[in-house]
Design a protein around this motif. Structure first.
Motif, PDB file in Angstrom:
ATOM      1  N   ILE A  82      16.446  26.242 -74.807  1.00  0.00           N
ATOM      2  CA  ILE A  82      17.606  26.435 -73.932  1.00  0.00           C
ATOM      3  C   ILE A  82      18.082  27.883 -73.993  1.00  0.00           C
ATOM      4  CG2 ILE A  82      20.057  25.861 -73.652  1.00  0.00           C
ATOM      5  CD1 ILE A  82      19.302  22.976 -74.510  1.00  0.00           C
ATOM      6  N   GLU A  83      18.125  28.434 -75.198  1.00  0.00           N
ATOM      7  CA  GLU A  83      18.607  29.808 -75.341  1.00  0.00           C
ATOM      8  C   GLU A  83      17.617  30.814 -74.764  1.00  0.00           C
ATOM      9  OE1 GLU A  83      19.852  30.037 -79.468  1.00  0.00           O
ATOM     10  OE2 GLU A  83      21.065  28.224 -79.162  1.00  0.00           O
ATOM     11  N   ALA A  84      16.322  30.521 -74.860  1.00  0.00           N
ATOM     12  CA  ALA A  84      15.323  31.381 -74.210  1.00  0.00           C
ATOM     13  C   ALA A  84      15.508  31.339 -72.696  1.00  0.00           C
ATOM     14  CB  ALA A  84      13.917  30.932 -74.591  1.00  0.00           C
ATOM     15  N   ALA A  85      15.796  30.155 -72.166  1.00  0.00           N
ATOM     16  CA  ALA A  85      16.053  30.024 -70.730  1.00  0.00           C
ATOM     17  C   ALA A  85      17.318  30.783 -70.339  1.00  0.00           C
ATOM     18  CB  ALA A  85      16.188  28.546 -70.360  1.00  0.00           C
ATOM     19  N   LEU A 136      24.822  25.358 -65.228  1.00  0.00           N
ATOM     20  CA  LEU A 136      23.882  24.643 -64.367  1.00  0.00           C
ATOM     21  C   LEU A 136      22.580  25.423 -64.218  1.00  0.00           C
ATOM     22  CD1 LEU A 136      23.264  22.261 -62.536  1.00  0.00           C
ATOM     23  CD2 LEU A 136      24.400  23.489 -60.656  1.00  0.00           C
ATOM     24  N   ALA A 137      22.693  26.758 -64.046  1.00  0.00           N
ATOM     25  CA  ALA A 137      21.487  27.578 -63.893  1.00  0.00           C
ATOM     26  C   ALA A 137      20.627  27.523 -65.154  1.00  0.00           C
ATOM     27  CB  ALA A 137      21.876  29.019 -63.582  1.00  0.00           C
ATOM     28  N   SER A 141      19.685  18.652 -69.233  1.00  0.00           N
ATOM     29  CA  SER A 141      20.819  18.140 -68.472  1.00  0.00           C
ATOM     30  C   SER A 141      22.028  19.048 -68.677  1.00  0.00           C
ATOM     31  CB  SER A 141      21.169  16.719 -68.915  1.00  0.00           C
ATOM     32  OG  SER A 141      21.727  16.723 -70.214  1.00  0.00           O
ATOM     33  N   ASN A 142      22.848  19.125 -67.646  1.00  0.00           N
ATOM     34  CA  ASN A 142      24.084  19.898 -67.741  1.00  0.00           C
ATOM     35  C   ASN A 142      24.972  19.337 -68.848  1.00  0.00           C
ATOM     36  OD1 ASN A 142      25.197  22.193 -66.599  1.00  0.00           O
ATOM     37  ND2 ASN A 142      26.548  21.055 -65.232  1.00  0.00           N
TER      38      ASN A 142
END
Length: 211
Positions: free
Chosen positions: A13-16, A32-33, A41-42
């Motif tokens: 998630i943090e890489a994203a 959301l992005a 999931s949000n």
């Protein structure tokens, strides 16, 4: 095992989040992005990070992991050994692409909230630890007598200088490990030399030998 799985998912998630930050800037770093980029999931993001500021704080803390690992490994070592390991680790982190992305986001925030978060989770965390190492060095004689806070400020100024600003503005490419090691060693050597000279002058004054 469950904790390991969560840690791996948090890394993803943090890489994203960094990918979104680099592509769209902080304004485009919505929960959301990031959720879409990470295929999460949000609800998961809000449950784990609370809000966008919480996610930003997690990115900062994750970025200092390498420095924290160096600090942990240095437990029980001499102050000079610790400082020689700490300088390159800190400088490599500060001049790396993730720190650049975080600093650019903070610079673009008109509220100043991100800058405060960056300071609280970064320098304000590392500074007290460094102060304790320097105090031990003064106590065992490996560092000259000095005001600890002044030595920290001098060391940071010599170690970091304007390199962060130059990296953030694009005026400087990411340096290699040899450049970082050389700058860190020079910063430490010069800091010690400056305070040794100040100590010598103080000793002369105390002894009444100054002409």
């Amino acid at each position: 095992m469950k904790q390991d799985k969560r840690a791996r998912r948090a890394d993803e998630i943090e890489a994203a989040a960094y990918a979104v930050l680099e592509e769209k800037g902080y304004a485009g770093l919505t929960m959301l992005a990031v959720a879409r980029a990470a295929k999460a999931s949000n609800e998961t993001l809000y449950r784990w990070y609370g809000d966008k500021t919480g996610l930003f704080r997690a990115l900062i803390l994750g970025n200092v992991t390498a420095v924290q690992a160096t600090l942990d490994q240095a437990q029980g070592q001499s102050p000079m050994t610790t400082l020689r390991a700490f300088g390159p680790a800190l400088l490599a982190m500060l001049l790396g692409p993730r720190a650049v992305a975080l600093n650019r986001a903070a610079a673009a925030d008109p509220t100043g909230d991100l800058g405060r978060t960056l300071s609280e989770s970064g320098r304000d965390t590392v500074g007290p630890w460094l102060g304790r190492v320097i105090a031990r060095g003064i106590e065992d004689g490996s560092l000259p007598r000095a005001d600890v806070s002044e030595m920290i400020e001098t060391y940071f100024a010599l170690l970091i200088g304007d390199t962060q600003i130059r990296r953030v503005t694009g005026a400087m490419e990411e340096p290699d490990a040899d450049w970082i090691a050389d700058r860190a060693e020079r910063a430490l050597t010069r800091t010690i030399a400056l305070f040794q000279a100040a100590q010598a002058n103080s000793d002369l004054d105390s002894a009444g030998h100054r002409p």
